[in-house]
Design an enzyme around this catalytic site. Sequence first.
Site, mmCIF file in Angstrom:
data_model
loop_
_atom_site.group_PDB
_atom_site.id
_atom_site.type_symbol
_atom_site.label_atom_id
_atom_site.label_comp_id
_atom_site.label_asym_id
_atom_site.label_seq_id
_atom_site.Cartn_x
_atom_site.Cartn_y
_atom_site.Cartn_z
ATOM 1 N N GLU A 1 1.747 5.809 15.732
ATOM 2 C CA GLU A 1 1.923 5.245 17.074
ATOM 3 C C GLU A 1 0.577 4.752 17.594
ATOM 4 O O GLU A 1 -0.053 5.366 18.452
ATOM 5 C CB GLU A 1 2.531 6.297 18.018
ATOM 6 C CG GLU A 1 2.922 5.696 19.364
ATOM 7 C CD GLU A 1 3.516 6.726 20.319
ATOM 8 O OE1 GLU A 1 3.768 7.865 19.891
ATOM 9 O OE2 GLU A 1 3.709 6.385 21.493
ATOM 10 N N ASP B 1 12.748 6.435 24.542
ATOM 11 C CA ASP B 1 11.472 7.163 24.544
ATOM 12 C C ASP B 1 11.200 7.752 25.928
ATOM 13 O O ASP B 1 12.075 8.338 26.533
ATOM 14 C CB ASP B 1 10.328 6.271 24.048
ATOM 15 C CG ASP B 1 9.167 7.084 23.459
ATOM 16 O OD1 ASP B 1 9.319 8.299 23.305
ATOM 17 O OD2 ASP B 1 8.113 6.497 23.141
HETATM 18 N N1 LIG Z 1 5.390 8.247 22.714
HETATM 19 C C1 LIG Z 1 5.249 9.587 22.779
HETATM 20 C C2 LIG Z 1 4.466 10.284 21.884
HETATM 21 C C3 LIG Z 1 4.376 11.639 22.012
HETATM 22 N N2 LIG Z 1 5.044 12.272 22.991
HETATM 23 C C4 LIG Z 1 5.785 11.576 23.855
HETATM 24 O O1 LIG Z 1 6.413 12.147 24.774
HETATM 25 N N3 LIG Z 1 5.883 10.241 23.743
#
Ligand SMILES: Nc1ccnc(=O)[nH]1
Length: 396
Positions: free
Chosen positions: A207, A303
């Site tokens: 990410e 999300d």
């Molecule tokens: N995008 C995210 C990564 C990790 N934790 C979260 O709540 N959201």
Amino acid sequence: MRLEALRIPPRLHGFDGGGAEVFDLQIEGAQVVAVEPSRHPARGTLLSATVDAHVHLDKNYTVREVGPAEGNLFAAIQRIAVHRAGWTADGLRARMERALAEAWQAGTRAVRTHLDWIGTDAPASLAVFEELRARWHGRVALQFASLVPLDAYADAAAGERIAQTVKRAGGVLGAFVYRNEGIVHKLGRVFDLAQAHGLSIDFHVDEGLDADATGLRSIAQLTIARGLHGRVVCGHACSLAVQEDAFARDTLALCAQARLHLVALPTTNLYLQGAWDRTPVQRGITRIREAAAAGVRPSLATDNVQDSFYPYGGYDLVETFGLGVQMAHLAPADDWLDTITLNPARALGLEWDGRIAPGCPADLVLLAARDPYELLDARGRRRTVVRAGRILAKTE
Ligand SMILES: Nc1ccnc(=O)[nH]1
């Protein structure tokens, strides 16, 4: 009940439409019993009830207390860490209920939430989740995945405790993966535990926009090596978008071979990725179109909602879909409606994959959109939600 003059996007056809685009449906009890071509022009679009493959019910609506992270994932993680120490069952229950009520009204039939899982003991959110899973049974099917920092699995005893708890509670084993040291070894531990306990896996992976974040490729390779085809979900995979085309293509070929489920998160990716101090050009969304071309039909999911990771938004997948269409050029839009219906249903292993056909559950979302272009406008998003053959909610 009879529903008349509705477009059903071809990807959602579980019947032979014979080239027709507009249909009438007959519903008896909780089932669709007939789908026939209509003589009328379309007055709306019919979808199967939506499926949200990736949310965070434990932290939604906390932004007023923690503040927004302004485009920085690791700042968001730090902010919530401080807040998490004060989480109570009552607070968690109220936040989770609010989210589920919203998702249910919007036409969502199943939700997989990640639960922040720091340390080896079950988080306070798990007991509340289990209570709500029972209370919402028959309305919103609830699943959870443990959101454990990957490094925690380096400790074999800790990993074993986590896996046992996840197994006991009927969950999915998860981890947060980003450029970890010894990443392949640690991922291997997650796969060991999944195999030993018969668990499915759901990762937060890559990410970020560093091209050297290649967890997705390692996960696809491990999935193939361990024979866990179809049992692994990967959320985010933002870095895939900034890697060389040939490298990304090879990774996606491995994902296809592994029958990996890819979940893109338009709102949070757009907010947390790219520059903050100037206009963000990079969008953070994974390679949705290339994934589909490689045979990996991806999902779009909600999300974060109103927390440090994403301070806006709500649980309306049709709205999230509209953002995905614009962010990733998912055109024609009709062709991508499987991203919030069929594909997440498969990722979650639901009994009904969401194809509309005689004999399928009458769990449907009837949108006002008369053509694909209206799917993205406010009027077109107005809807009638039908659950178990009854009208649940109508927006005017
Ligand atoms: N995008 C995210 C990564 C990790 N934790 C979260 O709540 N959201």
